[in-house]
Every structure is written in C-alpha cells, then in structure tokens.
Motif scaffolding. Structure first.
Motif, PDB file in Angstrom:
ATOM      1  N   ARG A 120      19.041 -60.312  -5.844  1.00  0.00           N
ATOM      2  CA  ARG A 120      20.022 -59.494  -6.565  1.00  0.00           C
ATOM      3  C   ARG A 120      21.175 -60.351  -7.069  1.00  0.00           C
ATOM      4  O   ARG A 120      21.728 -60.098  -8.151  1.00  0.00           O
ATOM      5  N   ARG A 131      18.763 -65.635 -14.435  1.00  0.00           N
ATOM      6  CA  ARG A 131      18.043 -64.361 -14.261  1.00  0.00           C
ATOM      7  C   ARG A 131      16.541 -64.560 -14.410  1.00  0.00           C
ATOM      8  O   ARG A 131      15.738 -63.905 -13.738  1.00  0.00           O
ATOM      9  N   LEU A 144      14.879 -53.987  -9.123  1.00  0.00           N
ATOM     10  CA  LEU A 144      15.033 -55.203  -9.920  1.00  0.00           C
ATOM     11  C   LEU A 144      14.023 -55.258 -11.056  1.00  0.00           C
ATOM     12  O   LEU A 144      14.317 -55.764 -12.140  1.00  0.00           O
ATOM     13  N   ARG A 147      15.455 -53.253 -13.715  1.00  0.00           N
ATOM     14  CA  ARG A 147      16.586 -53.964 -14.311  1.00  0.00           C
ATOM     15  C   ARG A 147      16.123 -55.038 -15.279  1.00  0.00           C
ATOM     16  O   ARG A 147      16.664 -55.176 -16.391  1.00  0.00           O
ATOM     17  N   GLU A 150      14.778 -53.917 -18.694  1.00  0.00           N
ATOM     18  CA  GLU A 150      15.813 -53.543 -19.667  1.00  0.00           C
ATOM     19  C   GLU A 150      16.657 -54.733 -20.100  1.00  0.00           C
ATOM     20  O   GLU A 150      17.537 -54.587 -20.945  1.00  0.00           O
ATOM     21  N   ASP A 151      16.413 -55.913 -19.519  1.00  0.00           N
ATOM     22  CA  ASP A 151      17.237 -57.084 -19.830  1.00  0.00           C
ATOM     23  C   ASP A 151      17.097 -57.458 -21.304  1.00  0.00           C
ATOM     24  O   ASP A 151      15.988 -57.473 -21.846  1.00  0.00           O
TER      25      ASP A 151
END
Length: 272
Positions: A120, A131, A144, A147, A150-151
């Motif tokens: 995280r 990332r 994650l 997440r 959608e990056d």
C-alpha cells in the motif's frame, strides 16, 4: 600471490578482518560477495572505483542493509538494476533506482515478499515508476487491484493487466489504454471473448500474438490470423482450440478432417 589471495577472499573460513579493502580488484570482488563483512567494510566497497565490485556488492543480500543510498544512484545502470533486484533491498532504497533507471517488467524480489502495508505504501507513491513495482505483484489484495485498474499511468496498467484477480469489467477499464496493454489483457484468464475481439482492431503484431491464442475469438478472425505474415502470430492462431476442424485439416495438409472432437464451427461460418 593474487590467485591465492583471491581464493582466500572467497573462502568462507577466512576471517573477514584479515581481508584488506585495498586488495587487488579481483580480491575486492570476492570480498563484495561475502556475507560476513563488517558494515564499514561494505560501506568502503560501495565507494570502490571498480564497477564490478559495486555490482557484486549491490547484488549481495547480506550487504544491502549497509549500502548507502548513493549506490542506488550509481552512475552505472547495471549497478542500479542490481540494487533494485536485491531481495533484501529496503523499500525506501528501492524507490531510488526505480526512478533513475529501467528495472524491467518482471516482479522485483523485494516486492514479491512485501507485506500488504508495504504494498500500500508503494501503491500510494506519487511516482508512477514506484507504483508499477507493486502493480506487478500477482497476489495483490482486491483493493489494490481495483486501485491499479483505475491508475492513469499506462505502465501501471500494463503491470497489472495480467493479474488473475481482475474482473472482466476491470479489464475493460484497462483497455482504455489501447494497444500498449492489449497483449497483457489478452493473456489474462478472465479476458472476455468480446473484449479480445475488440482488441484485434489496430493491435500491433506483439499483441496479435497473444490475442491469437484466445479461445473466444470468432473462427473467421482465427482464419485471418493463420494467414498473417508474422509467423509467430500465425503459429499462435494454429494452436488456438477454436478453429473449425476443416481449417485445421487444411493447415495440417491432411486432405481430410483431422480426428478429434465435433466441429465447433460450420464451414459456412468461416466463409461469412
């Protein structure tokens, strides 16, 4: 005497305190690979003028905890890569070579053993290069995965696209990045057939090689890929389980239907 000193440097029974840091270069390389030197010796070797010494040190799991941050910013790309791939590199130090050089798309050993809290932390970095390191982990927590799906960074999307935890809807979201991630999406076991067909349009050859294996492609698309000028794309299509048996027979040069399961598609469907 240098070969003897080199042998002593590599001998785990040789007491580390008798090994001089100003020894000949091959001896210093042997020392840099040892796991029992004092922290100040590792620190001095990290400043060595010989790149081979610094590379051996950067790759040494026993030494990495003692490495100063300058090693992660070493002028040699190969040494920065070695430091990043060291399985015991501290995450704080790992971020530095990730920003300075291309580490590659393979999962970094230190990230492979990172805790959820550490993942995280990486995922929350403002630097996309950091990332990407976490996005390559195949067993990410669901939060994650969502997440990273959608990056906005295409590199993060490419790193996570093959993750088996992605849902078909998330894969469609990743497809917004276009041809850059098409091959990785096609390799995902949850890639919907409709998405695979949509990705064919305008896909580069590298993506076509992955898409050609997708069993959800329509027969006519597989037939088209069989005749593709890129041999690897055609070979991948030939290995696809979906083509009509009549087409398999033609490719095999058998002159008659190849023995096997019932034909999935009619010849009419191939001609449309």
């Amino acid at each position: 005497m240098t070969p003897l000193r080199r042998g002593l440097a590599a001998n785990p029974a040789t007491p580390p305190e008798i090994l001089p840091v100003d020894a000949p270069q091959l001896v210093r390389r042997r020392m840099a690979s040892r796991n029992d030197l004092a922290a100040d010796v590792y620190a001095r070797l990290a400043e060595d003028d010989l790149p081979g010494v610094r590379w051996d040190l950067a790759s040494n799991p026993a030494a990495v905890a003692f490495l100063p941050p300058p090693l992660a910013r070493d002028r040699s790309r190969e040494i920065r890569q070695a430091a990043a791939r060291n399985p015991r590199v501290p995450l704080g130090l790992l971020a530095e070579p990730a920003l300075e050089t291309k580490i590659g798309r393979a999962l970094v050993p230190r990230v492979a053993t990172a805790t959820e809290a550490e993942l995280r932390m990486l995922a929350g970095s403002a630097a996309a290069e950091v990332r990407r390191l976490a996005a390559a982990r195949p067993d990410l927590p669901a939060g994650l995965i969502a997440r990273f799906a959608e990056d906005p960074d295409v590199g993060v999307a490419r790193a996570v696209a093959a993750n088996p935890g992605l849902s078909p809807a998330q894969l469609r979201t990743l497809a917004r990045h276009g041809a850059t991630v098409a091959a990785r999406i096609a390799a995902n076991p949850h890639c919907p057939a409709g998405l695979a067909r949509a990705l064919l349009a305008g896909a580069p050859v590298r993506s076509l090689r992955a898409l050609a294996r997708h069993p959800g492609l329509p027969a006519e698309s597989i037939v088209d890929l069989l005749g593709h000028p890129d041999e690897r794309a055609g070979t991948a299509a030939a290995a696809n389980p979906a083509p009509p048996v009549a087409v398999m027979s033609t490719v095999a040069g058998a002159g008659r239907p190849v023995p096997g399961p019932a034909q999935k598609y009619s010849t009419e469907s191939v001609q449309r």
